[in-house]
Each structure stands twice: as C-alpha cells, then as structure tokens.
Design an enzyme around this catalytic site. Sequence first.
Site, PDB file in Angstrom:
ATOM      1  N   GLU A 131      -0.423  51.063  52.442  1.00 26.24           N
ATOM      2  CA  GLU A 131       0.031  51.494  51.129  1.00 26.24           C
ATOM      3  C   GLU A 131      -0.869  52.518  50.432  1.00 26.24           C
ATOM      4  OE1 GLU A 131       2.953  50.605  49.551  1.00 26.24           O
ATOM      5  OE2 GLU A 131       3.453  49.760  51.497  1.00 26.24           O
ATOM      6  N   SER A 145      27.799 -11.077  45.306  1.00 25.15           N
ATOM      7  CA  SER A 145      26.915 -12.238  45.449  1.00 25.15           C
ATOM      8  C   SER A 145      25.439 -11.892  45.335  1.00 25.15           C
ATOM      9  CB  SER A 145      27.170 -12.926  46.799  1.00 25.15           C
ATOM     10  OG  SER A 145      28.497 -13.423  46.859  1.00 25.15           O
TER      11      SER A 145
END
Length: 813
Positions: free
Chosen positions: A105, A487
């Site tokens: 860059e 139950s």
Amino acid sequence: MSSSDKSSNTSSGTSRSWLGRFVIKCAIFMAGLGACGALVLALALALAWPNLPDLSAMIDYRPRVPLRIYTADKVLIGEFGEERRNVLRFDEIPDVMKSAILSAEDDRFYQHGGIDWAGVARAMVANITHMSKSQGASTITMQVARNFYLSSEKTYTRKFYELLLTFKIEATLTKNQILDLYMNQIFLGHRAYGFAAASRTYLGKPLSEITPAEAAMLAGIPKAPSRFNPIANFDRAKARQGYVLARMKSLGYLTEQEYEQAKNQEIIIKSAPGTPAGGYAIHGEYVAELARQLLYSVYQDNIYSRGFNVYTTVKSTDQEEAYKAVRDGILTYTRRSVYPGPEETIKLPDNIESKPEELDTLLDGLQDKYPDSGDLLTGLVLDASPTKITIARTSSQIIEVTDKGALKIVARGLGKNAQDKYKISRGSVVYVHKEGDHWEVINMPTVEAAFVSVRPQDGAIQAMVGGFDFDGGSFNRVTQAWRQPGSAFKPFIYASALERGLTPATQISDEPFSLTAAQTGSKAWKPKNYGNSYEPMLTLRQGLYKSKNMISIRIMQAVGPKYVQDYITRFGFDRERQPAVLPLALGAGSVTPLQLAGGYSVFANGGYRVPPFLVDHVTDSSGNVIMRAKPVVAGDASARVVDPRTVYVMNDLMRGVATYGTGARVHRELKRNDIGGKTGTTNDSHDAWFAGFTPKLVGIAWMGFDQPRSLGQGETGGGAALPIWLDYMRQTLKDVPETPPGDMPQGLSRINGDFYFSEYPPGQAIARVGLPAPSDIPVDGGGGGGLDGIADLLNQLKGGGDNRIEAPPNVPF
C-alpha cells in the site's frame, strides 16, 4: 540616415515598447491572479481547517466492535453486529504483516508527510502511459482519513478535505499510531474489519501465527476487498499475493530464499469458528440469542458496537452434549414414526449423472430450497429399490443406503405399490444422515424437543437447547413454550401433602374416580390411569413410583386445591397458570422447561428457591466488568421456601422413582443412587417429560409438537424424553462422584421403614385416603381434606359464587 531608416527604427521601437508593456501587464495579471489564488486558498484553508473533524476519536480509538457471547469457559458461541473486529495493539501485530502492508500500500510511509509526491508523479506517468487510471497514489494516512471521517464519493471537495485531514493527522499522530489505526480499521471483505479479523475469517488462525505468504495474501485485499479476498475469488487473490511478495522482496523485507519459499507455500483457506463464515465451535445458538435479548433489555442498540463481552454460565462441554442429546432424541423418535415421504419428486433429465456442472447447478437450487440442518443433509435420489437407494449430494459425492435397518425406516416408500406421496424414486428430494457407520434416509423432523440443565446451588444454567434447529426458527422452547407438565408436576402435589399430614405410608384408593356435570358445574370429568390399570389401594410412595393418576387426585382432594395452588408458588410457579382445580393434580397447569428446572432445584438443594440465571458477567471492550450476577445461593435463610424434612422425604421418594418406578431405566443405565426424578406424560401424549436431578445438577427434557397433538399411541415421558436426559447425564456425570444422602433433619423420624414428621406421628398422621373406613380417618385430617373441603373443591370446579354445592355423603376423600 534616410527617412525610411528612421521610420523603420521608430516602428521597431514601438513594437518592442508594446511587447514590453504587454509582458509587464501579463506579469502583473499573473501576479494578481496568483495573489488572488493564494488569497482564495488561504481563505479556503481558513474556513475549512477549523471545520475539519476533531481527532479525538482517533487518539481515543473506539472501533465498532460487535457484541460477543461466551460460555463460562470462554468459548465463543455468538457474535452480534455488522462489523467483525479483533482489535490488536501495534506491538501485537507481527512485523511480517506490517511489512506486507507497507509493500502493498505505501512503501514510503515512514518518509513522506502524508502525501507521497513521488508516488503521485509515478502514478500520473503510469496513467498517462496506459491512458487509464491504472495506478493510484493514495497513502495509508489518506486511507485512514477517508475511512474514519469522509465518504467515498469522488468529488473535488471531498478530495480537498481528504488532503487537509491527511495533513492534520500527520501533524497530530505518530506514524506508528496511524499504521495501527489502519491495520485495525480497514475493511477486508466478509464483514471483517482489520487484519486480525481477516486472518480468522480467511485463514482460520490468529494473526500472530501467519507466514509471509499468508501475510501477503491478506495485504493484497485492501485494493478491492470484494474482488481480491480469497473466498470470493481465490485466483485474483493469489495473483495479488504474488505482486505483494515481489514488492516485499524488492524492498528487502524478504530474502531470495524466503521469497521462493513463500511463493511456493500452499494457502489453505478456512474460516475459524466464531466467524460468519466459520460458524462456532459448539452449538450455543439458543444460549447466545437469549443472552443478547437480556443485554438488549438494558443497553438497547448500543450493545452492537461497543465491544461488550457477555460471559454466560453455560459450560461448553455440557452445552454440546445437550445439543447432541436433543438431536439424537428427536431423530430416534422420527425413525420410529411413520415415514411421510420425500420432500418432493422432480423429473430428472436423462443421463444427468454424466453432466457434473448441470447436476451441481440443480443440486445447488434444491439445497437452497431445502437447506441442510446440521448433520441432516439434502440429497437427490438417482435410483431407488427395496435393497439400495443411490443419492447425490454433489456430482462427486454419491451416497448409497444399503443398511437393512435404515431401509426399514422408509420401507413404505420403496415398494412397487407405494402411494405417490410416500414413494421414493429417481428425482426424489430426501434428507440423509450418517448414523454410525452407515447412511440412512430420514425425513426432516416435525417433532420438537428441549433440554435445560441447572446448577441447583445457585441457579446457574449449565446447558440449554431450545429446539432441533435454531436456523429453522429461533423460538426457544426452554423459555417460551408453556406446556402442561403432566405427571412431572406430581412431586409438588405430593410435597404439599407431606406438610398436611400425609406420609409415604398413607394408604390411598386407586379405584376409578369421576365427577358428574352437576358436581363440576360444567361437564363430567372421568380421568384415567395410564393403560386403564387400577388397583384397590396403594401407599403414597407406591402411587408416585407408578405415577397413578387416581392417587394424585385423591391426595389433592385431601390437601385442598387452594392450598396446593398457594403452596406451589414457593417453587416459582405462576399462580394464574396453575388453577386451583383437581386436574392440577395431573399437571394440567402450564410451565416452561426452565420454570420446571427451577422448581426441581428446590428439591435438589435442600429447600431453597434459586431462580435460574444465564449471564454471569459482562465486560466492556477494555475488559472492565460492567455487570455481574448476584445469584441467590442455597443456604441463605431468606431463600428457604420448603421445610427441609419435606425435601428429605421427597428426595427419598424420587430416588425410588428413578430406581424402581417409571424412571427405573435411570438406575439401570447410570448405576447411581443419588438421582431422583419423575416422568411426565400429558393427556393423549401431547407432551413427554423427564425431570431428574442429583444434589449438584438438575436436568429437564421435553418433547412434543409446537402445535400440540399426540406423539402417538404408547409414547410416554419414559420413552420419548428420558433418553434425551440420559444421553446428557451419561456424559456430564461420568466423572462426578456420587453424593450420599445427608443427615436426616430434626423433627423427622423413620419408623417401620417410613418417614413421619414430629407433629404427625403414627396414629395422628393421615393413614387412609379415599378408602371405605371413614371412622379411621380424621374428619379434617389437619389438611382441609374433610367433607367441608370437598364441598369447597366442588364449588370451585363449578365456578364459586353463592350457589354452593353440598358434598354428597358418599363422596370419598
């Protein structure tokens, strides 16, 4: 001198004079123009410079870091936010990455003052030579300015501000600070911001471990993140990598040998767990989403950018075991259910197997329509017979199903006379699953299940799975599904009875029970025992072991529905969801699996209510703790909700259920004596449950359909939900030593093998309920269970009011 010569000299002088004056005027004009330009520039600078953004956001850099959710042992299970970042300090970024970035860059980054004039000239020459914009001259500082403050629009005004801001950045920050910001801020495709995040996204490793070849590939991405990232276009990324490596060599960052080695290194593209492309190491989607919701309720949208880290109470190993247990439980149920046929059947072109590209394109479309679900994979049938099914996953992955057991699952679709909707043939779209060493065809399950485990000492959730597939819908059945517990709710009814004078030895009628429409005030009620099996009499202990409905109903009669309704709120159940009517004895109210886990924790921890919680602590992006849970802990006297004697007896009863009763499979398989539990099956098998616990861990498993319907004849909590619970506990308890029963609490005695409270010794405790010997039973029994209590109950069933129903003299209690 002749007149003509004089005329010529005069003309020449005049011409020179005019030219001189013109030059002077031009000079004055240009000077004026220059002065005007300088003035305009100075004015522009004077106006623009004060309006440049303040650099405090750079100096005190706070990037948009997403919300991250972790298990208690720091395994990432969720990430929420548009930007994925892993911010590193400058000294934490390896030098090879820095040199690769500078080579790609801005190789003169440390020499120029923000604008590389040599680079500008070089770019202009190159662009003129190629008659196109083939090179740019944007420096790293200029990119930082653009990324932080400016839009990407290509206007002269934006460019002017970019230049000014570049100078300001250079004047304010050091070069290392600028490079640090760039390496953490730059967008690198696939929602990755910064090179640390990109390394995890594309290479599946932390930035500290990358090689020069990998660094060069990452450094090549900023030129065009959407085109040069290796997932989107590996060939272009590879070509860009070659350019960066050559630059690194020419700039002296790599030796010839290092360059050749890097150039020849094979790059393996894989995404690390915890990235958008890589998924997560464990399946904690329901946990992560609930944690997100909890934090959102406090911080709203701020949670998605401030870098919060949420550490849950969930253990990663337990969570993965719960996920596997739920998936296996659902698939096991699906195998024994009726095969509903393939997803659809399409007409396949002839000989498509010899055209890989065409077949793959077709399969891609089908997999978009019928996506994979974990290890349940979409496939296309190429050929089918009763002895073999050939299925294509891709043109190169062909699966053959030949196992007899696997073929039996879909046998109704393989016969010659199979109905069209069930028939498996060429072109059928099916799901395949690897079961052990063989493949099977199995339909996408329609049944759902959920599992949650809780540490009863403080309520910390250890694992939570809210359904078969989070991607198919984020509805969390652990926290959001209100279902009848059946139950599995009976232990709370029994506990209330112990505190009202009944004992494990109390004899109770198991004969059929019914109420007429006149007695209920609405319609007749004729509850049944499972399998229509009845006995003249059972003890309270036997009734729980066998999960007898008639026993539970008569216990509730003896205690009184209103008392039961009040009593069960101690365990954390909602009063309005547990009506004070007899069907509550059979679990006809509504609970969530998490709520039931909280209720059973009271039994497991000695009688203390400890609300379940999920978030242990939260830190900000700097690691500072900003929130920490303060759970209620068992042993805190203010948290006691149940008599320790009641808990002791109920633990003994439920250990019996898990050893001799409907949950006896628990003891057979786990060979432990410290597990208590209870199965649960609702009317018509709409819901199947198993709730089980040790003193250190509570687990709740549920199975059912989201739109309640029967699971099928013979499906029970012991057959459908218990296997999920067992699969989880088998792994989580294998290295946990057994916990022996504690000392018997004061005020509790064991006489002739059973327990008695000091205030209800033999002769004063209720000895019989619902049996024909009323003279042997106290009229009130100390529990509101006499005839007046029955009258109150019947009045409640009718709806109350002034029209009280008198209890008929022959109503058993």
